[in-house]
Scaffold this motif. Structure first.
Motif, PDB file in Angstrom:
ATOM      1  N   GLY A 180       4.342   1.121   3.785  1.00  0.00           N
ATOM      2  CA  GLY A 180       5.013   1.703   2.997  1.00  0.00           C
ATOM      3  C   GLY A 180       4.857   3.197   3.395  1.00  0.00           C
ATOM      4  O   GLY A 180       4.692   3.422   4.327  1.00  0.00           O
ATOM      5  N   CYS A 181       5.109   4.080   2.373  1.00  0.00           N
ATOM      6  CA  CYS A 181       5.200   5.429   2.494  1.00  0.00           C
ATOM      7  C   CYS A 181       4.090   5.981   1.893  1.00  0.00           C
ATOM      8  O   CYS A 181       3.174   5.143   1.018  1.00  0.00           O
ATOM      9  CB  CYS A 181       6.551   6.158   2.161  1.00  0.00           C
ATOM     10  SG  CYS A 181       6.567   6.064   0.231  1.00  0.00           S
ATOM     11  N   CYS A 184       3.970   5.138  -2.191  1.00  0.00           N
ATOM     12  CA  CYS A 184       3.408   3.563  -2.620  1.00  0.00           C
ATOM     13  C   CYS A 184       2.248   3.161  -2.018  1.00  0.00           C
ATOM     14  O   CYS A 184       1.618   2.504  -2.698  1.00  0.00           O
ATOM     15  CB  CYS A 184       4.861   2.801  -2.290  1.00  0.00           C
ATOM     16  SG  CYS A 184       5.443   2.921  -0.624  1.00  0.00           S
ATOM     17  N   CYS A 246      11.209   2.088   0.334  1.00  0.00           N
ATOM     18  CA  CYS A 246      10.449   1.437   1.596  1.00  0.00           C
ATOM     19  C   CYS A 246      10.759  -0.186   1.306  1.00  0.00           C
ATOM     20  O   CYS A 246      11.007  -0.474   2.505  1.00  0.00           O
ATOM     21  CB  CYS A 246       8.952   1.621   1.223  1.00  0.00           C
ATOM     22  SG  CYS A 246       8.503   3.141   1.663  1.00  0.00           S
TER      23      CYS A 246
END
Ligand SMILES: [Zn+2]
Ligand SMILES: [Zn+2]
Length: 450
Positions: A180-181, A184, A246
Protein backbone atom coordinates in the motif's frame (compact mmCIF):
# COMPACT_ATOMS: atom_id res chain seq x y z
CA UNK A 1 70.32 -43.14 -6.09
CA UNK A 2 67.60 -41.45 -4.00
CA UNK A 3 65.53 -39.00 -5.95
CA UNK A 4 66.18 -35.42 -4.98
CA UNK A 5 62.98 -33.91 -3.69
CA UNK A 6 62.08 -30.54 -5.12
CA UNK A 7 62.24 -27.60 -2.79
CA UNK A 8 58.70 -26.51 -2.13
CA UNK A 9 58.14 -22.98 -0.92
CA UNK A 10 56.40 -23.06 2.42
CA UNK A 11 55.34 -19.68 3.79
CA UNK A 12 55.52 -19.37 7.55
CA UNK A 13 52.11 -19.67 9.08
CA UNK A 14 52.19 -16.45 11.06
CA UNK A 15 53.67 -14.55 8.16
CA UNK A 16 50.79 -15.24 5.81
CA UNK A 17 47.65 -13.35 4.95
CA UNK A 18 44.24 -14.81 4.38
CA UNK A 19 41.15 -13.11 3.15
CA UNK A 20 38.74 -11.45 5.55
CA UNK A 21 36.02 -13.55 7.05
CA UNK A 22 32.96 -13.80 4.83
CA UNK A 23 34.85 -12.54 1.76
CA UNK A 24 35.51 -14.66 -1.30
CA UNK A 25 38.06 -14.76 -4.08
CA UNK A 26 36.82 -15.51 -7.58
CA UNK A 27 39.29 -17.57 -9.56
CA UNK A 28 39.62 -18.49 -13.25
CA UNK A 29 37.05 -21.21 -14.01
CA UNK A 30 34.42 -19.52 -11.86
CA UNK A 31 34.23 -16.75 -14.47
CA UNK A 32 32.38 -18.87 -16.99
CA UNK A 33 29.38 -18.56 -14.65
CA UNK A 34 29.88 -14.82 -14.20
CA UNK A 35 30.19 -14.38 -17.96
CA UNK A 36 26.97 -16.26 -18.54
CA UNK A 37 25.03 -14.18 -16.01
CA UNK A 38 26.44 -10.86 -17.13
CA UNK A 39 25.78 -11.71 -20.78
CA UNK A 40 22.19 -12.74 -20.06
CA UNK A 41 21.49 -9.67 -17.92
CA UNK A 42 23.06 -7.31 -20.49
CA UNK A 43 21.03 -8.90 -23.29
CA UNK A 44 17.82 -8.36 -21.33
CA UNK A 45 18.86 -4.78 -20.56
CA UNK A 46 19.31 -4.13 -24.30
CA UNK A 47 16.01 -5.74 -25.25
CA UNK A 48 13.98 -3.80 -22.71
CA UNK A 49 15.87 -0.53 -23.08
CA UNK A 50 17.78 -0.29 -19.78
CA UNK A 51 21.05 1.65 -19.84
CA UNK A 52 24.11 0.56 -17.92
CA UNK A 53 25.38 2.78 -15.11
CA UNK A 54 27.73 2.50 -12.15
CA UNK A 55 27.91 4.46 -8.90
CA UNK A 56 30.73 4.56 -6.31
CA UNK A 57 31.10 1.81 -3.73
CA UNK A 58 31.42 4.49 -1.02
CA UNK A 59 28.63 6.93 -0.21
CA UNK A 60 27.80 9.18 2.71
CA UNK A 61 26.51 7.15 5.64
CA UNK A 62 23.35 9.19 6.03
CA UNK A 63 22.27 8.40 2.46
CA UNK A 64 21.45 4.92 3.71
CA UNK A 65 20.13 6.08 7.05
CA UNK A 66 17.64 8.32 5.30
CA UNK A 67 16.58 5.95 2.50
CA UNK A 68 17.07 2.33 3.51
CA UNK A 69 16.09 3.27 7.04
CA UNK A 70 17.93 3.83 10.30
CA UNK A 71 16.10 0.97 12.05
CA UNK A 72 16.52 -1.67 9.36
CA UNK A 73 18.92 -4.55 10.04
CA UNK A 74 20.95 -3.52 7.02
CA UNK A 75 21.72 -0.05 8.35
CA UNK A 76 21.64 -0.61 12.10
CA UNK A 77 23.52 -3.91 12.22
CA UNK A 78 25.18 -4.87 8.96
CA UNK A 79 26.61 -1.76 7.35
CA UNK A 80 30.38 -1.25 7.05
CA UNK A 81 30.91 2.36 8.02
CA UNK A 82 33.80 4.52 9.10
CA UNK A 83 34.97 8.09 9.48
CA UNK A 84 37.39 9.05 6.72
CA UNK A 85 40.41 11.34 6.95
CA UNK A 86 38.30 14.44 6.38
CA UNK A 87 36.02 13.47 9.24
CA UNK A 88 33.10 12.46 7.00
CA UNK A 89 30.92 9.53 7.92
CA UNK A 90 31.18 7.03 5.07
CA UNK A 91 29.57 3.68 4.30
CA UNK A 92 30.40 0.83 1.96
CA UNK A 93 27.18 0.38 0.01
CA UNK A 94 25.03 -2.32 1.62
CA UNK A 95 22.49 -2.13 -1.21
CA UNK A 96 22.33 -0.49 -4.63
CA UNK A 97 19.12 1.51 -4.84
CA UNK A 98 20.04 4.57 -2.69
CA UNK A 99 23.22 5.25 -4.69
CA UNK A 100 21.40 4.93 -8.01
CA UNK A 101 18.60 7.21 -6.77
CA UNK A 102 21.20 9.72 -5.54
CA UNK A 103 22.79 9.71 -9.01
CA UNK A 104 19.38 10.17 -10.68
CA UNK A 105 18.90 13.40 -8.70
CA UNK A 106 22.51 14.59 -8.86
CA UNK A 107 22.74 14.27 -12.66
CA UNK A 108 19.33 15.83 -13.24
CA UNK A 109 18.07 12.67 -14.96
CA UNK A 110 14.52 13.89 -14.26
CA UNK A 111 15.11 16.41 -17.09
CA UNK A 112 15.55 13.56 -19.58
CA UNK A 113 12.57 11.94 -21.28
CA UNK A 114 10.93 9.71 -18.67
CA UNK A 115 11.01 6.92 -17.74
CA UNK A 116 14.75 6.57 -17.19
CA UNK A 117 15.61 2.88 -17.13
CA UNK A 118 18.88 1.86 -15.51
CA UNK A 119 20.92 -1.35 -15.44
CA UNK A 120 23.49 -1.61 -12.67
CA UNK A 121 25.82 -4.42 -11.61
CA UNK A 122 28.34 -4.53 -8.77
CA UNK A 123 29.39 -5.65 -5.30
CA UNK A 124 27.55 -4.92 -2.04
CA UNK A 125 28.89 -5.20 1.51
CA UNK A 126 27.10 -6.34 4.62
CA UNK A 127 28.68 -7.37 7.88
CA UNK A 128 26.50 -10.47 8.27
CA UNK A 129 26.84 -12.82 11.21
CA UNK A 130 29.49 -15.40 10.30
CA UNK A 131 27.34 -18.35 11.38
CA UNK A 132 24.66 -17.38 8.88
CA UNK A 133 26.93 -18.72 6.13
CA UNK A 134 26.36 -15.59 4.10
CA UNK A 135 29.06 -13.65 2.38
CA UNK A 136 29.95 -10.18 3.53
CA UNK A 137 30.63 -9.16 -0.03
CA UNK A 138 28.21 -10.26 -2.69
CA UNK A 139 27.29 -9.05 -6.13
CA UNK A 140 23.99 -8.17 -7.60
CA UNK A 141 22.52 -6.64 -10.70
CA UNK A 142 19.61 -4.21 -10.66
CA UNK A 143 17.02 -3.02 -13.13
CA UNK A 144 15.25 0.20 -12.14
CA UNK A 145 12.63 2.40 -13.78
CA UNK A 146 12.40 6.06 -12.72
CA UNK A 147 9.53 8.39 -13.59
CA UNK A 148 6.82 5.85 -14.35
CA UNK A 149 3.87 5.10 -12.08
CA UNK A 150 1.98 2.78 -14.41
CA UNK A 151 1.51 -0.81 -13.20
CA UNK A 152 2.95 -1.82 -16.57
CA UNK A 153 6.38 -0.87 -15.19
CA UNK A 154 5.97 -3.18 -12.17
CA UNK A 155 4.83 -6.01 -14.42
CA UNK A 156 7.64 -5.48 -16.91
CA UNK A 157 10.28 -5.65 -14.18
CA UNK A 158 8.79 -8.83 -12.77
CA UNK A 159 8.68 -10.28 -16.27
CA UNK A 160 12.37 -9.45 -16.84
CA UNK A 161 13.42 -11.07 -13.54
CA UNK A 162 11.31 -14.11 -14.38
CA UNK A 163 12.68 -14.33 -17.94
CA UNK A 164 16.23 -14.09 -16.66
CA UNK A 165 15.82 -17.33 -14.71
CA UNK A 166 13.60 -19.03 -17.22
CA UNK A 167 16.16 -18.52 -19.97
CA UNK A 168 18.87 -19.88 -17.68
CA UNK A 169 16.60 -22.92 -17.17
CA UNK A 170 16.24 -22.24 -13.45
CA UNK A 171 12.66 -22.77 -12.31
CA UNK A 172 11.46 -19.88 -10.19
CA UNK A 173 8.27 -18.51 -8.77
CA UNK A 174 7.35 -14.93 -8.09
CA UNK A 175 6.11 -14.10 -4.59
CA UNK A 176 4.16 -10.89 -4.67
CA UNK A 177 2.32 -8.59 -2.29
CA UNK A 178 1.23 -4.98 -2.04
CA UNK A 179 2.13 -2.97 1.04
CA UNK A 180 0.00 0.00 0.00
CA UNK A 181 0.78 3.68 0.27
CA UNK A 182 1.51 5.78 3.33
CA UNK A 183 -2.15 6.37 4.07
CA UNK A 184 -3.58 2.90 3.79
CA UNK A 185 -0.50 1.35 5.36
CA UNK A 186 -0.81 3.51 8.47
CA UNK A 187 -4.34 2.29 8.88
CA UNK A 188 -3.19 -1.30 8.43
CA UNK A 189 -0.34 -0.93 10.91
CA UNK A 190 -2.90 0.24 13.47
CA UNK A 191 -4.92 -2.94 12.87
CA UNK A 192 -1.80 -5.05 13.03
CA UNK A 193 -0.67 -3.45 16.27
CA UNK A 194 -4.11 -3.98 17.78
CA UNK A 195 -3.91 -7.62 16.76
CA UNK A 196 -0.54 -8.14 18.43
CA UNK A 197 -1.74 -6.32 21.53
CA UNK A 198 -4.31 -9.06 22.12
CA UNK A 199 -3.60 -11.08 25.21
CA UNK A 200 -0.66 -13.51 25.18
CA UNK A 201 0.56 -12.70 21.69
CA UNK A 202 3.49 -10.42 22.35
CA UNK A 203 5.00 -12.72 24.96
CA UNK A 204 5.35 -15.46 22.33
CA UNK A 205 7.42 -13.29 19.98
CA UNK A 206 11.19 -13.52 19.62
CA UNK A 207 13.45 -10.80 21.04
CA UNK A 208 13.81 -9.08 17.65
CA UNK A 209 10.06 -9.03 17.07
CA UNK A 210 9.44 -7.50 20.48
CA UNK A 211 11.60 -4.60 19.29
CA UNK A 212 9.94 -4.59 15.87
CA UNK A 213 6.56 -4.27 17.53
CA UNK A 214 7.63 -0.86 18.80
CA UNK A 215 9.78 0.35 15.91
CA UNK A 216 8.51 -1.23 12.70
CA UNK A 217 5.47 -3.48 13.23
CA UNK A 218 5.20 -4.35 9.52
CA UNK A 219 8.36 -6.37 9.88
CA UNK A 220 6.65 -8.68 12.37
CA UNK A 221 5.26 -10.34 9.27
CA UNK A 222 8.52 -11.51 7.78
CA UNK A 223 10.21 -12.96 10.87
CA UNK A 224 11.54 -16.48 10.28
CA UNK A 225 11.18 -17.73 13.86
CA UNK A 226 8.69 -20.58 14.21
CA UNK A 227 6.74 -19.05 17.11
CA UNK A 228 6.41 -15.69 15.37
CA UNK A 229 5.16 -17.42 12.22
CA UNK A 230 2.52 -19.19 14.29
CA UNK A 231 1.25 -15.98 15.86
CA UNK A 232 1.05 -14.13 12.55
CA UNK A 233 -1.13 -16.80 10.88
CA UNK A 234 -4.24 -15.08 12.22
CA UNK A 235 -2.99 -11.55 11.63
CA UNK A 236 -5.03 -9.18 9.44
CA UNK A 237 -3.77 -9.05 5.86
CA UNK A 238 -2.67 -5.80 4.27
CA UNK A 239 -4.42 -6.46 0.94
CA UNK A 240 -7.72 -6.13 2.80
CA UNK A 241 -6.74 -2.63 3.95
CA UNK A 242 -5.54 -1.18 0.63
CA UNK A 243 -7.09 2.11 -0.48
CA UNK A 244 -8.89 2.16 -3.83
CA UNK A 245 -5.93 3.53 -5.78
CA UNK A 246 -3.51 0.99 -4.30
CA UNK A 247 -5.92 -1.88 -4.82
CA UNK A 248 -6.48 -0.93 -8.43
CA UNK A 249 -2.74 -0.66 -9.05
CA UNK A 250 -2.13 -4.08 -7.54
CA UNK A 251 -4.93 -5.73 -9.53
CA UNK A 252 -3.54 -4.27 -12.77
CA UNK A 253 -0.07 -5.65 -12.01
CA UNK A 254 -1.54 -9.10 -11.40
CA UNK A 255 -3.62 -8.91 -14.57
CA UNK A 256 -0.54 -8.15 -16.65
CA UNK A 257 1.30 -11.06 -15.06
CA UNK A 258 -1.63 -13.34 -15.86
CA UNK A 259 -1.60 -12.23 -19.46
CA UNK A 260 2.16 -12.69 -19.72
CA UNK A 261 1.91 -16.18 -18.18
CA UNK A 262 4.23 -15.32 -15.31
CA UNK A 263 3.40 -17.68 -12.44
CA UNK A 264 3.12 -15.89 -9.09
CA UNK A 265 2.03 -16.56 -5.59
CA UNK A 266 0.26 -13.97 -3.46
CA UNK A 267 2.23 -13.83 -0.23
CA UNK A 268 0.47 -11.66 2.37
CA UNK A 269 3.53 -11.79 4.64
CA UNK A 270 5.99 -10.41 2.13
CA UNK A 271 6.95 -6.85 3.18
CA UNK A 272 10.67 -6.47 2.22
CA UNK A 273 12.55 -5.00 5.14
CA UNK A 274 13.43 -1.58 3.73
CA UNK A 275 11.75 1.70 4.58
CA UNK A 276 11.25 3.08 1.09
CA UNK A 277 9.03 0.44 -0.48
CA UNK A 278 5.37 1.06 -1.23
CA UNK A 279 2.68 -0.76 -3.20
CA UNK A 280 4.14 -3.70 -5.16
CA UNK A 281 6.83 -5.80 -3.49
CA UNK A 282 8.07 -9.09 -4.89
CA UNK A 283 10.69 -11.78 -4.50
CA UNK A 284 12.01 -14.46 -6.80
CA UNK A 285 12.07 -17.90 -5.20
CA UNK A 286 13.60 -21.07 -6.64
CA UNK A 287 10.77 -23.40 -7.51
CA UNK A 288 11.36 -26.57 -5.45
CA UNK A 289 11.99 -24.99 -2.08
CA UNK A 290 8.68 -23.27 -2.39
CA UNK A 291 6.86 -26.60 -2.36
CA UNK A 292 8.75 -28.04 0.61
CA UNK A 293 7.95 -25.56 3.29
CA UNK A 294 5.80 -22.63 2.40
CA UNK A 295 6.66 -20.44 5.31
CA UNK A 296 10.01 -20.97 6.88
CA UNK A 297 12.37 -21.09 3.95
CA UNK A 298 10.71 -18.60 1.69
CA UNK A 299 12.86 -15.62 2.51
CA UNK A 300 16.19 -17.34 3.04
CA UNK A 301 16.15 -18.96 -0.35
CA UNK A 302 15.10 -15.89 -2.30
CA UNK A 303 17.32 -15.15 -5.29
CA UNK A 304 16.43 -11.49 -5.17
CA UNK A 305 13.50 -9.16 -5.35
CA UNK A 306 12.29 -5.63 -5.53
CA UNK A 307 9.29 -3.40 -5.66
CA UNK A 308 8.01 0.10 -5.98
CA UNK A 309 9.58 3.04 -4.13
CA UNK A 310 7.62 6.08 -5.21
CA UNK A 311 8.75 8.19 -2.24
CA UNK A 312 12.48 7.59 -2.37
CA UNK A 313 13.54 10.36 -4.74
CA UNK A 314 11.62 12.92 -2.69
CA UNK A 315 13.09 11.63 0.57
CA UNK A 316 16.54 12.21 -0.94
CA UNK A 317 15.70 15.79 -1.91
CA UNK A 318 14.51 15.32 -5.49
CA UNK A 319 11.13 16.19 -6.97
CA UNK A 320 8.41 13.55 -6.45
CA UNK A 321 9.21 10.73 -8.89
CA UNK A 322 7.54 7.34 -9.01
CA UNK A 323 10.03 4.49 -9.34
CA UNK A 324 10.40 0.75 -9.10
CA UNK A 325 13.12 -1.84 -9.54
CA UNK A 326 14.64 -5.15 -8.55
CA UNK A 327 18.00 -6.70 -7.70
CA UNK A 328 19.09 -10.30 -8.23
CA UNK A 329 22.00 -11.99 -6.44
CA UNK A 330 24.76 -13.17 -8.74
CA UNK A 331 26.47 -15.66 -6.39
CA UNK A 332 23.12 -17.19 -5.40
CA UNK A 333 22.27 -17.61 -9.05
CA UNK A 334 25.66 -19.25 -9.72
CA UNK A 335 24.94 -21.73 -6.91
CA UNK A 336 21.69 -22.65 -8.63
CA UNK A 337 23.39 -23.08 -12.00
CA UNK A 338 25.93 -25.42 -10.40
CA UNK A 339 23.31 -27.31 -8.39
CA UNK A 340 21.28 -27.99 -11.50
CA UNK A 341 24.24 -28.66 -13.77
CA UNK A 342 22.92 -26.21 -16.28
CA UNK A 343 24.93 -26.31 -19.54
CA UNK A 344 26.84 -23.11 -20.07
CA UNK A 345 26.43 -23.16 -23.86
CA UNK A 346 29.78 -21.56 -24.30
CA UNK A 347 30.26 -20.59 -27.89
CA UNK A 348 32.80 -22.95 -29.41
CA UNK A 349 36.14 -21.33 -30.07
CA UNK A 350 38.56 -22.65 -32.62
CA UNK A 351 41.78 -22.31 -30.67
CA UNK A 352 44.98 -22.74 -32.62
CA UNK A 353 47.93 -23.56 -30.42
CA UNK A 354 51.43 -22.52 -31.44
CA UNK A 355 54.20 -24.85 -30.22
CA UNK A 356 57.92 -24.73 -30.86
CA UNK A 357 61.14 -26.64 -30.26
CA UNK A 358 64.32 -24.62 -29.81
CA UNK A 359 65.13 -20.96 -29.46
CA UNK A 360 65.16 -20.08 -33.13
CA UNK A 361 61.78 -21.68 -33.73
CA UNK A 362 60.43 -19.88 -30.68
CA UNK A 363 61.44 -16.52 -32.10
CA UNK A 364 59.69 -17.28 -35.37
CA UNK A 365 56.54 -18.49 -33.60
CA UNK A 366 56.49 -15.39 -31.44
CA UNK A 367 56.11 -13.32 -34.60
CA UNK A 368 53.62 -15.71 -36.18
CA UNK A 369 51.54 -15.54 -33.00
CA UNK A 370 51.25 -11.75 -33.21
CA UNK A 371 50.44 -11.92 -36.93
CA UNK A 372 47.71 -14.48 -36.48
CA UNK A 373 46.26 -12.73 -33.44
CA UNK A 374 46.01 -9.48 -35.39
CA UNK A 375 44.36 -11.30 -38.28
CA UNK A 376 41.63 -12.48 -35.93
CA UNK A 377 42.66 -16.10 -35.25
CA UNK A 378 42.07 -17.52 -31.77
CA UNK A 379 45.73 -18.32 -31.16
CA UNK A 380 47.12 -19.66 -27.89
CA UNK A 381 50.67 -20.47 -26.74
CA UNK A 382 52.93 -21.59 -23.92
CA UNK A 383 56.18 -20.02 -25.13
CA UNK A 384 57.81 -20.16 -21.71
CA UNK A 385 57.81 -23.95 -21.88
CA UNK A 386 60.69 -25.73 -23.65
CA UNK A 387 59.41 -29.28 -23.82
CA UNK A 388 57.09 -30.10 -26.70
CA UNK A 389 55.24 -32.58 -24.51
CA UNK A 390 54.40 -29.87 -21.94
CA UNK A 391 53.23 -27.55 -24.71
CA UNK A 392 50.93 -30.12 -26.26
CA UNK A 393 49.52 -30.91 -22.83
CA UNK A 394 48.61 -27.27 -22.49
CA UNK A 395 47.09 -27.33 -25.98
CA UNK A 396 44.95 -30.29 -24.91
CA UNK A 397 43.97 -28.65 -21.65
CA UNK A 398 42.51 -25.58 -23.32
CA UNK A 399 40.77 -27.76 -25.94
CA UNK A 400 42.64 -26.38 -28.95
CA UNK A 401 41.44 -27.60 -32.32
CA UNK A 402 44.84 -27.56 -34.05
CA UNK A 403 48.43 -27.17 -32.97
CA UNK A 404 51.05 -25.68 -35.25
CA UNK A 405 54.42 -27.17 -34.37
CA UNK A 406 57.75 -25.74 -35.51
CA UNK A 407 60.95 -27.75 -34.82
CA UNK A 408 64.57 -27.57 -36.09
CA UNK A 409 63.87 -29.73 -39.13
CA UNK A 410 60.81 -27.78 -40.22
CA UNK A 411 62.68 -24.54 -39.70
CA UNK A 412 65.33 -25.66 -42.20
CA UNK A 413 62.79 -27.12 -44.66
CA UNK A 414 60.50 -24.09 -44.65
CA UNK A 415 57.63 -26.26 -43.41
CA UNK A 416 55.46 -26.58 -40.29
CA UNK A 417 53.45 -29.40 -38.71
CA UNK A 418 49.69 -29.13 -38.33
CA UNK A 419 48.32 -31.45 -35.67
CA UNK A 420 44.61 -32.15 -35.41
CA UNK A 421 44.22 -32.27 -31.64
CA UNK A 422 41.11 -34.42 -31.69
CA UNK A 423 42.28 -37.21 -34.01
CA UNK A 424 45.99 -36.82 -33.28
CA UNK A 425 46.87 -36.93 -37.00
CA UNK A 426 49.69 -34.71 -38.21
CA UNK A 427 50.56 -33.26 -41.57
CA UNK A 428 53.65 -31.37 -42.73
CA UNK A 429 52.74 -28.35 -44.81
CA UNK A 430 54.54 -25.50 -46.52
CA UNK A 431 55.17 -22.73 -43.97
CA UNK A 432 53.86 -20.17 -46.44
CA UNK A 433 50.55 -22.00 -46.68
CA UNK A 434 49.67 -21.81 -42.98
CA UNK A 435 46.79 -19.40 -43.41
CA UNK A 436 45.17 -21.08 -46.41
CA UNK A 437 45.55 -24.50 -44.77
CA UNK A 438 44.03 -23.42 -41.44
CA UNK A 439 41.21 -21.56 -43.21
CA UNK A 440 40.40 -24.67 -45.25
CA UNK A 441 40.30 -26.85 -42.16
CA UNK A 442 38.13 -24.45 -40.17
CA UNK A 443 35.77 -24.09 -43.12
CA UNK A 444 35.50 -27.88 -43.48
CA UNK A 445 34.75 -28.13 -39.75
CA UNK A 446 31.93 -25.62 -40.10
CA UNK A 447 30.35 -27.52 -43.01
CA UNK A 448 30.55 -30.80 -41.11
CA UNK A 449 28.51 -29.26 -38.34
CA UNK A 450 25.81 -28.04 -40.70
ZN1 LIG B 1 -3.00 3.30 -0.60
ZN1 LIG C 1 10.25 -12.96 15.45
Amino acid sequence: MPKKTKDVFKPKRNNRFSRLRGMKDVLFDEYKYWDLIIRKASDLADFYGFQRMEVPILEKLNLYERSTGRDTDIVSKEMYSFIDKSGDKIALRPEATPGIARAYIEHGLFNKPQPVKTFWLGPLFRHEKPQSGRSRQHSQFNFDIYGEDSPVADAQLILIAYNFYKELQIGVQVQINSIGCKECRDEYIQKLTDFYKERGKRSKLCVDCKKRFLKNPLRLLDCKEKDCIEVREEAPQIVDSLCDACREHFIKVLEYLDELDVPYNLNPFLVRGLDYYNRTVFEIIPFEEEAEDENIFLRQSSLGGGGRYDGLIEILGGRPTPACGFGLGIERTILKIKEKNIPLNKEEKNFIFLAQLGDQARRKMFILFEEMRRSGYQVRQAFTKDSLKAQLEESNRIGAKYSLILGQKELLDGTIIVRDMESGTQEVIDYKKIYSDIDKRLEAGKEEKN
